[in-house]
Design a protein around this motif. Structure first.
Motif, PDB file in Angstrom:
ATOM      1  N   VAL A  72       0.728  -1.062  -0.179  1.00  0.00           N
ATOM      2  CA  VAL A  72      -0.102  -0.089  -0.116  1.00  0.00           C
ATOM      3  C   VAL A  72       1.129   1.298  -0.061  1.00  0.00           C
ATOM      4  CG1 VAL A  72      -1.786   1.127   1.043  1.00  0.00           C
ATOM      5  CG2 VAL A  72      -1.836  -1.203   1.387  1.00  0.00           C
ATOM      6  N   VAL A  73       0.611   1.944  -0.976  1.00  0.00           N
ATOM      7  CA  VAL A  73       1.347   3.497  -1.128  1.00  0.00           C
ATOM      8  C   VAL A  73       0.325   4.573  -0.597  1.00  0.00           C
ATOM      9  CG1 VAL A  73       2.646   4.859  -2.577  1.00  0.00           C
ATOM     10  CG2 VAL A  73       2.744   2.458  -3.020  1.00  0.00           C
ATOM     11  N   GLU A  74       0.913   5.167   0.562  1.00  0.00           N
ATOM     12  CA  GLU A  74      -0.154   6.309   0.750  1.00  0.00           C
ATOM     13  C   GLU A  74       0.602   7.434   0.499  1.00  0.00           C
ATOM     14  OE1 GLU A  74      -0.493   8.379   5.197  1.00  0.00           O
ATOM     15  OE2 GLU A  74      -1.132   6.150   5.119  1.00  0.00           O
ATOM     16  N   VAL A  75      -0.219   8.375  -0.307  1.00  0.00           N
ATOM     17  CA  VAL A  75       0.252   9.621  -0.785  1.00  0.00           C
ATOM     18  C   VAL A  75      -0.651  10.765  -0.129  1.00  0.00           C
ATOM     19  CG1 VAL A  75       0.193  10.979  -2.935  1.00  0.00           C
ATOM     20  CG2 VAL A  75       0.720   8.421  -2.935  1.00  0.00           C
ATOM     21  N   ASN A  76       0.107  11.753   0.181  1.00  0.00           N
ATOM     22  CA  ASN A  76      -0.580  13.012   0.715  1.00  0.00           C
ATOM     23  C   ASN A  76      -0.938  13.836  -0.313  1.00  0.00           C
ATOM     24  OD1 ASN A  76      -0.002  12.349   3.432  1.00  0.00           O
ATOM     25  ND2 ASN A  76       2.048  12.914   3.188  1.00  0.00           N
TER      26      ASN A  76
END
Length: 68
Positions: A31-35
């Motif tokens: 999972v890649v969390e992007v702001n």
């Protein structure tokens, strides 16, 4: 909990359950969390264990390209 995070966690749990139920051992989920500007976004990268280096490159590119 924001809706995006809820959906991400739900998908993660469904994926884990599916792979366990069907005996799939060589497929991973990252999972890649992007702001974003006003909220966080979640990308799910599904890959075979042998492609973990490529998956990390994809995750890094997503983060660099979309992170604000």
């Amino acid at each position: 909990m924001p809706p995006q995070q809820y959906r991400s966690q739900l998908f993660d749990r469904m994926f884990q359950r599916y792979t366990k139920l069907h005996g799939i051992t060589d497929v991973r989920l990252s999972v890649v969390e992007v702001n974003g500007i006003n909220e966080k976004y979640y990308f799910h990268v599904i890959y075979r264990e042998g492609h973990s280096l490529l998956a990390s490159v994809i995750g890094r590119d997503l983060k660099e390209g979309f992170d604000k």
